[in-house]
Design an enzyme around this catalytic site. Structure first.
Site, PDB file in Angstrom:
ATOM      1  N   HIS A  15       0.852  -1.200   0.000  1.00  0.00           N
ATOM      2  CA  HIS A  15       0.000   0.000   0.000  1.00  0.00           C
ATOM      3  C   HIS A  15       0.878   1.237   0.000  1.00  0.00           C
ATOM      4  O   HIS A  15       2.095   1.174   0.216  1.00  0.00           O
ATOM      5  CB  HIS A  15      -0.973   0.010   1.186  1.00  0.00           C
ATOM      6  CG  HIS A  15      -0.388   0.402   2.506  1.00  0.00           C
ATOM      7  ND1 HIS A  15      -1.149   0.737   3.595  1.00  0.00           N
ATOM      8  CD2 HIS A  15       0.897   0.513   2.929  1.00  0.00           C
ATOM      9  CE1 HIS A  15      -0.373   1.040   4.618  1.00  0.00           C
ATOM     10  NE2 HIS A  15       0.869   0.905   4.243  1.00  0.00           N
ATOM     11  N   CYS A  34       5.504   6.988   4.254  1.00  0.00           N
ATOM     12  CA  CYS A  34       4.401   6.057   3.970  1.00  0.00           C
ATOM     13  C   CYS A  34       3.682   6.412   2.668  1.00  0.00           C
ATOM     14  O   CYS A  34       2.851   5.626   2.184  1.00  0.00           O
ATOM     15  CB  CYS A  34       3.407   6.034   5.122  1.00  0.00           C
ATOM     16  SG  CYS A  34       4.070   5.285   6.617  1.00  0.00           S
ATOM     17  N   HIS A  38       4.922   0.502  -0.409  1.00  0.00           N
ATOM     18  CA  HIS A  38       5.686  -0.430   0.427  1.00  0.00           C
ATOM     19  C   HIS A  38       4.752  -1.544   0.882  1.00  0.00           C
ATOM     20  O   HIS A  38       3.546  -1.475   0.675  1.00  0.00           O
ATOM     21  CB  HIS A  38       6.305   0.301   1.627  1.00  0.00           C
ATOM     22  CG  HIS A  38       5.285   0.910   2.538  1.00  0.00           C
ATOM     23  ND1 HIS A  38       4.674   2.118   2.264  1.00  0.00           N
ATOM     24  CD2 HIS A  38       4.748   0.470   3.685  1.00  0.00           C
ATOM     25  CE1 HIS A  38       3.808   2.399   3.222  1.00  0.00           C
ATOM     26  NE2 HIS A  38       3.822   1.404   4.102  1.00  0.00           N
ATOM     27  N   HIS A  40       3.460  -4.729   3.797  1.00  0.00           N
ATOM     28  CA  HIS A  40       3.363  -5.152   5.195  1.00  0.00           C
ATOM     29  C   HIS A  40       2.974  -6.623   5.250  1.00  0.00           C
ATOM     30  O   HIS A  40       2.275  -7.121   4.367  1.00  0.00           O
ATOM     31  CB  HIS A  40       2.291  -4.367   5.950  1.00  0.00           C
ATOM     32  CG  HIS A  40       2.616  -2.926   6.161  1.00  0.00           C
ATOM     33  ND1 HIS A  40       3.561  -2.500   7.062  1.00  0.00           N
ATOM     34  CD2 HIS A  40       2.130  -1.811   5.580  1.00  0.00           C
ATOM     35  CE1 HIS A  40       3.632  -1.180   7.035  1.00  0.00           C
ATOM     36  NE2 HIS A  40       2.772  -0.728   6.142  1.00  0.00           N
ATOM     37  N   ASP A  78      -4.627 -10.601  -0.315  1.00  0.00           N
ATOM     38  CA  ASP A  78      -3.304 -11.214  -0.198  1.00  0.00           C
ATOM     39  C   ASP A  78      -2.502 -11.039  -1.491  1.00  0.00           C
ATOM     40  O   ASP A  78      -2.990 -11.337  -2.581  1.00  0.00           O
ATOM     41  CB  ASP A  78      -3.464 -12.702   0.127  1.00  0.00           C
ATOM     42  CG  ASP A  78      -2.167 -13.341   0.592  1.00  0.00           C
ATOM     43  OD1 ASP A  78      -1.320 -12.627   1.171  1.00  0.00           O
ATOM     44  OD2 ASP A  78      -2.005 -14.560   0.377  1.00  0.00           O
ATOM     45  N   HIS A  79      -1.283 -10.548  -1.330  1.00  0.00           N
ATOM     46  CA  HIS A  79      -0.388 -10.282  -2.462  1.00  0.00           C
ATOM     47  C   HIS A  79      -0.991  -9.286  -3.454  1.00  0.00           C
ATOM     48  O   HIS A  79      -0.832  -9.416  -4.669  1.00  0.00           O
ATOM     49  CB  HIS A  79       0.041 -11.580  -3.151  1.00  0.00           C
ATOM     50  CG  HIS A  79       0.997 -12.385  -2.323  1.00  0.00           C
ATOM     51  ND1 HIS A  79       0.615 -13.065  -1.201  1.00  0.00           N
ATOM     52  CD2 HIS A  79       2.326 -12.594  -2.446  1.00  0.00           C
ATOM     53  CE1 HIS A  79       1.657 -13.676  -0.656  1.00  0.00           C
ATOM     54  NE2 HIS A  79       2.714 -13.394  -1.387  1.00  0.00           N
ATOM     55  N   GLU A 123      -0.591  -3.966  11.464  1.00  0.00           N
ATOM     56  CA  GLU A 123       0.119  -3.559  10.260  1.00  0.00           C
ATOM     57  C   GLU A 123       1.602  -3.899  10.392  1.00  0.00           C
ATOM     58  O   GLU A 123       2.264  -4.270   9.425  1.00  0.00           O
ATOM     59  CB  GLU A 123      -0.073  -2.054  10.056  1.00  0.00           C
ATOM     60  CG  GLU A 123       0.331  -1.550   8.703  1.00  0.00           C
ATOM     61  CD  GLU A 123      -0.051  -0.101   8.548  1.00  0.00           C
ATOM     62  OE1 GLU A 123      -0.965   0.177   7.752  1.00  0.00           O
ATOM     63  OE2 GLU A 123       0.536   0.759   9.234  1.00  0.00           O
TER      64      GLU A 123
HETATM   65 NI    NI Z   1       2.432   1.162   5.524  1.00  0.00          NI
END
Ligand code: NI
Length: 135
Positions: A15, A34, A38, A40, A78-79, A123
């Site tokens: 995200h 942010c 990137h 998580h 997911d992914h 997160e």
């Molecule tokens: Ni983040």
């Protein structure tokens, strides 16, 4: 007597925190690093609460909760890139706060009335957001 039970699942997703209506500079000022894309390793914890069914000894079969979390949430995120790939996150900045709210809305209609107690999304191993009070 009310008993709480819960289930934990995990997923990986990318995200960036940015509001598409703002300029790059404004987003960078609001969200800092942010604002860059990137990833998580998210952990999703869902708690339900209710009376124990004397026939089964369960509040809710946690296999059913696990299947719901998979079909309503994990399969979609997911992914994935949470900013662009998930129809039910369209138009929201994918913070942990907004994810927790969106996931609550995905799960609540699928569960018996009043059963869902909390949705918490981790997160990182240090940061989480939660809807509901089942901590
Ligand atoms: Ni983040």
């Amino acid at each position: 007597m009310t008993v709480l039970v819960g289930r934990r699942e995990s997923f990986n997703a990318a995200h960036q925190l940015c509001d598409p209506d703002l300029s790059d500079d404004e987003n960078r000022r609001l969200f800092g690093k942010c604002a860059n894309l990137h990833g998580h390793n998210y952990v999703l914890e869902v708690v339900v609460a209710g009376d124990v069914d004397p026939a089964t000894g369960y509040v809710l079969d946690l296999k059913l909760l696990s299947d719901l979390m998979a079909s309503q949430v994990i399969r979609d995120v997911d992914h994935r890139n949470l900013n662009t790939d998930v129809p039910w996150l369209k138009g929201c900045v994918p913070t942990a706060e907004n994810l927790a709210q969106a996931i609550w809305e995905r799960l609540r209609p699928e569960l018996p009335d009043g059963l869902l107690r909390s949705v918490r999304i981790w997160e990182t191993d240090k940061n989480w957001a939660q809807v509901g009070d089942g901590a």
